[in-house]
Design a protein around this motif. Structure first.
Motif, PDB file in Angstrom:
ATOM      1  N   UNK A 147       1.244  -1.562   0.188  1.00 23.90           N
ATOM      2  CA  UNK A 147       0.116  -0.127   0.359  1.00 23.90           C
ATOM      3  C   UNK A 147       0.903   1.101  -0.284  1.00 23.90           C
ATOM      4  N   UNK A 148       1.848   1.502  -0.544  1.00 27.81           N
ATOM      5  CA  UNK A 148       2.360   2.428  -0.758  1.00 27.81           C
ATOM      6  C   UNK A 148       2.419   3.291  -1.413  1.00 27.81           C
ATOM      7  N   UNK A 149       1.496   2.910  -3.077  1.00 31.96           N
ATOM      8  CA  UNK A 149       1.156   4.255  -3.647  1.00 31.96           C
ATOM      9  C   UNK A 149       0.016   4.973  -2.599  1.00 31.96           C
ATOM     10  N   UNK A 150      -0.880   4.056  -2.193  1.00 31.81           N
ATOM     11  CA  UNK A 150      -2.045   5.198  -1.030  1.00 31.81           C
ATOM     12  C   UNK A 150      -1.572   6.014   0.300  1.00 31.81           C
ATOM     13  N   UNK A 151      -0.336   5.027   0.649  1.00 30.02           N
ATOM     14  CA  UNK A 151       0.442   6.093   2.153  1.00 30.02           C
ATOM     15  C   UNK A 151       1.002   7.285   1.159  1.00 30.02           C
ATOM     16  N   UNK A 152       1.530   7.167  -0.039  1.00 28.63           N
ATOM     17  CA  UNK A 152       2.102   8.479  -0.519  1.00 28.63           C
ATOM     18  C   UNK A 152       1.516   9.250  -1.322  1.00 28.63           C
ATOM     19  N   UNK A 153       0.409   8.861  -1.149  1.00 29.79           N
ATOM     20  CA  UNK A 153      -0.840   9.918  -2.444  1.00 29.79           C
ATOM     21  C   UNK A 153      -1.305  10.944  -1.383  1.00 29.79           C
ATOM     22  N   UNK A 154      -2.053   9.970   0.082  1.00 27.57           N
ATOM     23  CA  UNK A 154      -2.704  10.985   1.059  1.00 27.57           C
ATOM     24  C   UNK A 154      -1.757  11.594   2.238  1.00 27.57           C
ATOM     25  N   UNK A 155      -0.072  11.210   2.162  1.00 26.29           N
ATOM     26  CA  UNK A 155       0.578  12.367   2.346  1.00 26.29           C
ATOM     27  C   UNK A 155       0.527  13.908   1.499  1.00 26.29           C
ATOM     28  N   UNK A 156       0.969  13.403   0.143  1.00 21.72           N
ATOM     29  CA  UNK A 156       0.934  14.233  -1.139  1.00 21.72           C
ATOM     30  C   UNK A 156      -0.588  15.499  -0.975  1.00 21.72           C
ATOM     31  N   UNK A 157      -1.694  14.109  -0.538  1.00 25.10           N
ATOM     32  CA  UNK A 157      -2.156  15.113  -0.369  1.00 25.10           C
ATOM     33  C   UNK A 157      -3.181  16.160   0.189  1.00 25.10           C
ATOM     34  N   UNK A 158      -2.685  15.875   1.493  1.00 19.99           N
ATOM     35  CA  UNK A 158      -2.218  16.554   3.038  1.00 19.99           C
ATOM     36  C   UNK A 158      -1.206  17.589   2.798  1.00 19.99           C
ATOM     37  N   UNK A 160      -1.056  18.807   0.241  1.00 17.27           N
ATOM     38  CA  UNK A 160      -2.197  19.804  -0.720  1.00 17.27           C
ATOM     39  C   UNK A 160      -2.974  20.340   0.136  1.00 17.27           C
ATOM     40  N   UNK A 161      -3.271  19.999   1.328  1.00 18.03           N
ATOM     41  CA  UNK A 161      -4.160  21.006   1.999  1.00 18.03           C
ATOM     42  C   UNK A 161      -3.822  22.276   2.166  1.00 18.03           C
ATOM     43  N   UNK A 162      -2.210  21.740   3.450  1.00 16.54           N
ATOM     44  CA  UNK A 162      -1.836  22.263   3.831  1.00 16.54           C
ATOM     45  C   UNK A 162      -1.180  24.239   3.320  1.00 16.54           C
ATOM     46  N   UNK A 163      -0.468  23.873   1.822  1.00 17.92           N
ATOM     47  CA  UNK A 163      -0.641  24.697   1.020  1.00 17.92           C
ATOM     48  C   UNK A 163      -1.558  25.602   0.476  1.00 17.92           C
ATOM     49  N   UNK A 164      -3.282  24.593  -0.078  1.00 18.17           N
ATOM     50  CA  UNK A 164      -3.687  25.494   0.089  1.00 18.17           C
ATOM     51  C   UNK A 164      -4.182  26.447   0.343  1.00 18.17           C
ATOM     52  N   UNK A 165      -4.520  26.175   1.615  1.00 18.24           N
ATOM     53  CA  UNK A 165      -4.715  26.978   3.241  1.00 18.24           C
ATOM     54  C   UNK A 165      -3.879  28.045   3.297  1.00 18.24           C
ATOM     55  N   UNK A 166      -2.748  27.413   3.610  1.00 19.64           N
ATOM     56  CA  UNK A 166      -2.094  29.230   3.502  1.00 19.64           C
ATOM     57  C   UNK A 166      -1.500  29.839   2.442  1.00 19.64           C
TER      58      UNK A 166
END
Length: 175
Positions: A147-158, A160-166
């Motif tokens: 599940x490394x791909x799902x794990x990495x996608x979740x990290x990138x999504x988080x 992106x959310x922080x950068x978007x909020x900033x």
């Protein structure tokens, strides 16, 4: 042996007092920033209690996910909020929320007192012992292999959310 039990009991009660005290301060402090810091202390106290009951995996998850991720997110959100020093204002919903909280506390206390608590024996049967000992290892292997791909996608999504909020907050302050 008696010293170990006494020391463990003292540490447990110290962690319990710190955890409950900091949780109470989260509700009662007027400063949102200080309340968020007390929330971090409460999360870390819960992690200490998990570690004391030999739930090391849950303790580490508590520190990483709540003590690290969620708390940092809350603190960033609080720091980007205007009027942080004014604190929470009283509303008409507070008495209802207080009554609901007291009712929930009563229901939980009743459930705890009425439950028949069965302790696990010192030596567990093979399959049960395997689940308790090998589950964190298996989860780690799965997260870093299948599940490394799902794990990495979740990290990138988080991220992106922080950068978007900033970026949203920056645009609002620049205007």
């Amino acid at each position: 042996m008696a010293f170990d039990n006494l020391f463990s009991e003292i540490v447990f009660w110290a962690l319990a007092v710190v955890t409950i005290g900091s949780a109470a301060l989260v509700v009662h402090l007027r400063s949102i920033f200080r309340a968020a810091l007390m929330l971090v202390v409460s999360f870390l106290g819960i992690a200490g209690i998990f570690a004391m009951v030999n739930a090391e995996f849950l303790a580490v998850v508590q520190v990483l996910v709540y003590g690290g991720g969620i708390a940092v997110l809350v603190i960033f959100a609080v720091m980007m909020t205007r009027d942080v020093d004014t604190g929470n204002r009283s509303t008409a919903v507070q008495p209802v929320a207080l009554m609901m909280g007291i009712a929930l506390l009563g229901a939980l206390a009743y459930s705890i007192v009425q439950a028949e608590w069965a302790l696990l024996p010192d030596s567990l049967p093979g399959p049960i012992a395997t689940v308790f000992v090998e589950t964190p290892t298996q989860l780690g292997r799965l997260l870093l292999s299948d599940y490394v791909l799902a794990f990495e996608v979740a990290g990138v999504l988080l991220l992106a959310a922080v950068i978007g909020a900033l970026s949203l907050v920056r645009e609002r302050h620049d205007a």
